[in-house]
Write a protein that holds these residues in place. Structure first.
Motif, PDB file in Angstrom:
ATOM      1  N   PRO A   1      -7.367   1.233   1.674  1.00 14.49           N
ATOM      2  CA  PRO A   1      -6.825   1.463   2.480  1.00 14.49           C
ATOM      3  C   PRO A   1      -7.305   3.006   2.853  1.00 14.49           C
ATOM      4  O   PRO A   1      -8.017   3.915   2.319  1.00 14.49           O
ATOM      5  CB  PRO A   1      -5.712   2.266   1.864  1.00 14.49           C
ATOM      6  CG  PRO A   1      -5.442   0.867   0.823  1.00 14.49           C
ATOM      7  CD  PRO A   1      -7.073   1.119   0.019  1.00 14.49           C
TER       8      PRO A   1
ATOM      9  N   LYS B   1      -6.411  -1.006   5.778  1.00  8.88           N
ATOM     10  CA  LYS B   1      -7.469  -1.480   5.238  1.00  8.88           C
ATOM     11  C   LYS B   1      -8.764  -1.685   5.409  1.00  8.88           C
ATOM     12  O   LYS B   1      -9.325  -2.727   6.687  1.00  8.88           O
ATOM     13  CB  LYS B   1      -7.362  -2.812   4.309  1.00  8.88           C
ATOM     14  CG  LYS B   1      -6.685  -2.713   3.255  1.00  8.88           C
ATOM     15  CD  LYS B   1      -5.437  -3.733   2.836  1.00  8.88           C
ATOM     16  CE  LYS B   1      -4.739  -3.846   1.186  1.00  8.88           C
ATOM     17  NZ  LYS B   1      -4.578  -4.575   0.129  1.00  8.88           N
TER      18      LYS B   1
ATOM     19  N   GLU C   1     -10.956  -4.796   4.511  1.00  8.17           N
ATOM     20  CA  GLU C   1      -9.588  -5.830   3.678  1.00  8.17           C
ATOM     21  C   GLU C   1      -9.547  -5.355   2.292  1.00  8.17           C
ATOM     22  O   GLU C   1      -8.985  -6.056   1.377  1.00  8.17           O
ATOM     23  CB  GLU C   1      -9.477  -7.047   4.133  1.00  8.17           C
ATOM     24  CG  GLU C   1     -10.243  -7.656   5.190  1.00  8.17           C
ATOM     25  CD  GLU C   1      -9.224  -7.675   6.136  1.00  8.17           C
ATOM     26  OE1 GLU C   1      -8.333  -7.178   5.795  1.00  8.17           O
ATOM     27  OE2 GLU C   1      -9.003  -7.069   7.534  1.00  8.17           O
TER      28      GLU C   1
ATOM     29  N   VAL D   1       0.496  -1.307  -0.034  1.00  5.68           N
ATOM     30  CA  VAL D   1       0.084   0.019   0.373  1.00  5.68           C
ATOM     31  C   VAL D   1       0.809   1.473  -0.258  1.00  5.68           C
ATOM     32  O   VAL D   1       1.770   1.307   0.839  1.00  5.68           O
ATOM     33  CB  VAL D   1      -0.978  -0.017   1.512  1.00  5.68           C
ATOM     34  CG1 VAL D   1      -2.078   1.048   1.278  1.00  5.68           C
ATOM     35  CG2 VAL D   1      -1.784  -1.320   1.042  1.00  5.68           C
TER      36      VAL D   1
END
Length: 659
Positions: free
Chosen positions: A381, A375, A378, A349
């Protein structure tokens, strides 16, 4: 804690959970993360356990999920579709294992990923798909047979014609499909779904199966609810049999009688979750043997033979290197943080949205900040908090001028978004064109998003005014356009020139000005020139207008870019005058509310008929409502009208009143 304090906390927790249940299950629009919800739920469970005498019959801990809107027919499930008890630590999994071993000897478990989608039941008669339904509250769900039938991985015919089979599965939306859907929603100015789970739920519960089919849903089947014609004794055998019959089952399930091996498998799935193309939020442990399951039984809400392990959201600390500002298709400025890359939930990320100025100011996010990121769901971000800021750093402010066109950025009081309102801003090009050509605006038939994207690329259509210079010969050179379709589109563009001024005003995309407000402007000023010359106070004096709306209209017509666009449209022959909205005053002073589906008139046609006769159309029923016009499937508005004693009429009676 005293009993009175506990009762106060219990009532507040129940209120919060009920609210978030409605947002999650019914509206498909959650406001908190799954983890935050789980922690609220766990607090309620613990408090009820400490004060069992305060637990109410209607507590959220006694129910599964929530009932949805009454959109589809009800289905009473043959076998209840239970939810599972959640664990949040490995020690809690060991507690589950100890509870099981206290009742049955030598249990063997099956471990599977816990998919994050919408739980459904599929029914087959003589091997043919006959019905599909949602879980609902676990006992009663909704009939979504046609919508589930659009999912390609749902077998319409089994490999063997079993007399009857009912299975349970999870409908989900892949990460790729979710991202494409969000891009499409942004393009069409729709509110995007928060996560793939809610996107799947919202897509599956569409009234039109064609919309569901466009959303590219998928399914994993993980349980046999009922089977006739053969006997299956273990869950592992059931999964293998489901695969033989043509269903897609999880490729990651495994069996073990050792809790340490089970926990290791759960860790393995957790480490892999960022690499899957589908969303998961945990793992499920189930006793394999069906006879042992019967011995273990169930509580009022959960089976005692299964446990769900929920993965905690993974968080990492990193440095914010820069903030980039992009202009979206709606003109909204979106700041994006650029970070020192970190590996998070299976992927690297380096970027995350910072939403708006309020979000940045509230967390005191600055360039150089050390931040915690995770996140959300999930997938996306997000910045959780700021750890520290460099001594020399300064608070960050969004730019005052549009990064794309240089026009001044505006922010309406009470709104979080800062936006560029230049109708010819390059960053907003496609969105403006789509809105301009849409049904409630200039209503140019055949000019949808795909065609406009093609025109903007191939013919350099940069402004709504460019549409009126397109020729059939130019269109014929493009893919998907033949001679007839090119002539039809040019004719539709030409026809739009005759639209009433109200349609043009709506098509210009003035902030806060919808179709109704555009009609008020058109009927008040009658010409575009008169509206452009009007003072802000004169606009604000229109009945039904507010100060913010007047401010936006006045500011819009002070922009050079807006005036240049109008001049070009005038030169192209687009109508700049409005018809009188009222041709008869028999409904003057009367407010109507429309509800349900009318036999022959659309909502827009019925509204226009009422307005032409001097009446007003409102979206809500109140004591000031004169009539409620009700059609088929009329809902709460009809009930409220009956409660208040407001006359309810049919479409035929409305038409008779206008003769």
């Amino acid at each position: 804690m005293t009993k009175e304090q506990a009762l106060q906390q219990l009532e507040e927790l129940r209120r919060q959970i009920e609210y978030h249940n409605k947002k999650y299950y019914t509206e498909d629009a959650p406001e908190i993360s799954d983890y935050e919800y789980d922690m609220l739920y766990r607090r309620l469970e613990n408090l009820e356990a400490a004060f069992p005498e305060l637990k109410s019959v209607d507590s959220p801990t006694n129910r599964v999920g929530a009932s949805g809107y009454n959109t589809f027919a009800e289905v009473v499930h043959t076998v209840p579709m239970d939810s599972l008890h959640d664990s949040f630590s490995e020690e809690e999994l060991r507690d589950f294992d100890r509870r099981v071993r206290a009742v049955v000897s030598d249990p063997v478990y099956v471990v599977e990923p816990k998919f994050d989608g919408l739980s459904v039941a599929l029914e087959y008669v003589n091997g043919v798909y006959t019905r599909g339904s949602t879980r609902g509250d676990g006992v009663t769900g909704e009939d979504v047979t046609l919508n589930i039938g659009t999912i390609r991985s749902v077998p319409k015919t089994l490999s063997e014609p079993l007399p009857f089979l009912e299975v349970r599965g999870e409908v989900y939306m892949s990460d790729e499909s979710f991202e494409k859907l969000c891009e499409r929603q942004e393009l069409l100015e729709e509110k995007p779904f928060k996560n793939p789970r809610n996107a799947a739920a919202g897509s599956l519960r569409q009234k039109d199966p064609k919309i569901t089919a466009q959303r590219t849903l998928d399914i994993f089947v993980f349980n046999i609810q009922v089977i006739e014609g053969e006997t299956i004794r273990t869950h592992h055998a059931a999964l293998e049999r489901l695969h033989e019959l043509g269903f897609t089952v999880s490729p990651l399930y495994c069996r073990s009688g050792d809790i340490d091996t089970v926990i290791e498998k759960i860790r393995e799935i957790g480490n892999l979750r960022g690499t899957f193309s589908y969303p998961i939020d945990g793992a499920v442990v189930k006793v394999d043997d069906f006879t042992q399951r019967e011995t273990l039984g169930r509580t009022a809400k959960f089976p005692r033979w299964a446990e769900a392990y929920k993965y905690p959201p993974e968080e990492k600390e990193t440095t914010l290197l820069d903030i980039e500002v992009a202009v979206g298709r709606t003109g909204v400025l979106t700041p994006t943080g650029v970070f020192d890359p970190v590996f998070l939930a299976g992927t690297t990320v380096s970027r995350a949205t910072l939403h708006n100025q309020d979000f940045i100011s509230e967390k005191d996010i600055r360039i150089g900040s050390r931040v915690i990121i995770r996140k959300a769901g999930e997938i996306i971000p997000e910045v959780v908090s700021v750890v520290s800021n460099p001594p020399e750093s300064v608070p960050y402010r969004l730019p005052a001028q549009c990064p794309s066109c240089g026009e001044e950025i505006t922010r309406v009081e009470g709104e979080a978004a800062a936006r560029c309102t230049n109708p010819q801003c390059p960053a907003q090009l496609l969105r403006n064109l789509i809105h301009f050509a849409s049904r409630d605006a200039m209503d140019i038939e055949g000019l949808g998003p795909a065609a406009l994207e093609q025109l903007s690329t191939a013919l350099s259509v940069q402004s709504p005014a460019d549409l009126y210079g397109i020729t059939a010969e130019q269109l014929e050179t493009l893919e998907r356009f033949g001679k007839k379709s090119a002539e039809n589109l040019v004719a539709a563009i030409e026809k739009s020139k005759q639209n009433d001024l109200s349609r043009l005003l709506f098509a210009l995309g003035i902030p806060h000005i919808g179709a109704k407000a555009a009609k008020l402007l058109s009927s008040t000023f009658r010409t575009m020139d008169a509206l452009i010359a009007a003072d802000e106070e004169v606009i604000a004096a229109i009945d039904g207008f507010g100060g913010i709306m007047a401010q936006e209209v006045y500011a819009f017509f002070r922009k050079r870019s807006a005036l240049e666009l109008i001049d070009r449209l005038k030169a192209a022959g687009v109508n700049m005058t409005g018809e009188s909205a009222v041709s008869d005053t028999r409904f003057l002073g009367k407010t109507f509310v429309l509800t349900g589906t009318l036999p022959t008139l659309t909502r827009a046609e019925a509204s226009k008929l009422i307005e032409k006769n001097g009446g007003k159309v409102s979206s809500s029923v109140s004591k000031k409502t004169a009539y409620v016009v009700a059609g088929e499937e009329a809902g709460s508005k009809l009930m409220k009208a009956q409660t208040l004693g407001i006359p309810v009429i049919t479409e035929a009676e409305l038409l008779a009143m206008t003769e």
